[in-house]
Design an enzyme around this catalytic site. Structure first.
Site, PDB file in Angstrom:
ATOM      1  CG  ASP A   1      -1.950  -1.135   1.189  1.00  0.00           C
ATOM      2  OD1 ASP A   1      -1.923  -1.951   0.256  1.00  0.00           O
ATOM      3  OD2 ASP A   1      -2.762  -1.212   2.131  1.00  0.00           O
TER       4      ASP A   1
ATOM      5  CG  ASP B   1      -6.380   0.056   1.356  1.00  0.00           C
ATOM      6  OD1 ASP B   1      -6.416  -1.174   1.473  1.00  0.00           O
ATOM      7  OD2 ASP B   1      -6.422   0.825   2.323  1.00  0.00           O
TER       8      ASP B   1
ATOM      9  CG  HIS C   1     -11.118   1.519   0.361  1.00  0.00           C
ATOM     10  ND1 HIS C   1     -11.231   0.228   0.815  1.00  0.00           N
ATOM     11  CD2 HIS C   1     -10.128   2.089   1.114  1.00  0.00           C
ATOM     12  CE1 HIS C   1     -10.359   0.025   1.786  1.00  0.00           C
ATOM     13  NE2 HIS C   1      -9.679   1.137   1.978  1.00  0.00           N
TER      14      HIS C   1
ATOM     15  CG  HIS D   1      -8.204   5.560   2.995  1.00  0.00           C
ATOM     16  ND1 HIS D   1      -9.151   5.324   3.975  1.00  0.00           N
ATOM     17  CD2 HIS D   1      -7.571   4.389   2.775  1.00  0.00           C
ATOM     18  CE1 HIS D   1      -9.076   4.051   4.342  1.00  0.00           C
ATOM     19  NE2 HIS D   1      -8.139   3.452   3.624  1.00  0.00           N
TER      20      HIS D   1
ATOM     21  CE  LYS E   1      -4.001  -4.118   1.496  1.00  0.00           C
ATOM     22  NZ  LYS E   1      -4.731  -3.125   2.287  1.00  0.00           N
TER      23      LYS E   1
ATOM     24  CB  CYS F   1      -2.185  -2.514   5.374  1.00  0.00           C
ATOM     25  SG  CYS F   1      -3.874  -1.844   5.319  1.00  0.00           S
TER      26      CYS F   1
END
Length: 189
Positions: free
Chosen positions: A18, A60, A62, A79, A104, A143
């Site tokens: 990340d 990430d 999202h 975020h 993810k 993470c």
């Protein structure tokens, strides 16, 4: 770089967790000194490429209104929204062309802090007969820690690259390192 290359072995993999704009200074959820991991990880990735060691980079990714966001009762500000500048990898991060991207945080019903959680990463690593993982990235106490713990639970040998990670809080970083060490992860300078 020679020192790093000498440490890498044929059944190793490098996991970059990340290193995205939103986790670096100026981002939506900035980690103090988060961008300082970039040159360290670049040296590791260059050494990995030279030794034929595969690189996996998690991100990430999202959807809007993700369950982990404060607006939905989660702990974090919005975020790493899909396709946003904040979700992009840091512009100075020199990912090798054959880097495997592990996405993810896409689930609507739960967060996915670990690069292993519902991504198939353990299966891919085993399919390639990889056994030892070198891990760095952001954030150490969220993470990165979750990734290391899941890697250990999956039976992989793990080395945390200490210079290549930063925590959300200093206290969180201390607790995360203790938890990772207790799970059998080694700390690597």
């Amino acid at each position: 770089m020679k020192d790093i290359a000498d440490r890498l072995q044929p059944r190793d993999a490098l996991i970059v967790v990340d290193v995205q704009n939103d986790f670096c200074p100026g981002g939506a959820l900035p980690i103090t000194g988060g961008d300082a991991v970039v040159p360290v990880l670049n040296a590791w990735m260059a050494a990995a490429a030279a030794r034929g060691v595969p690189v996996f980079a998690s991100r990430d990714w999202h959807p809007a209104g993700h369950i982990s966001f404060a607006e939905r009762g989660g702990p974090w500000p919005a975020h790493c929204l899909q396709d946003s500048a904040g979700a992009a990898f840091h512009p100075d991060l020199a990912l090798p062309p054959d880097t495997v991207i592990v996405t993810k945080g896409t689930r609507f019903d739960q967060d996915q802090n670990s690069a292993f959680e519902a991504t198939g990463l353990a299966i891919e690593l085993r399919a390639r007969d990889l056994r030892r993982l070198w891990v760095g990235g952001l954030a150490e106490d969220v993470c990165v820690c979750a990734t290391v713990l899941d890697a250990r639970r999956a039976g992989f040998e793990v080395r945390l690259i200490e210079a290549a990670t930063r925590p959300v809080t200093a206290e969180g970083g201390i607790a995360a390192r203790a938890e990772m060490a207790a799970a059998g992860a080694a700390m690597a300078a």
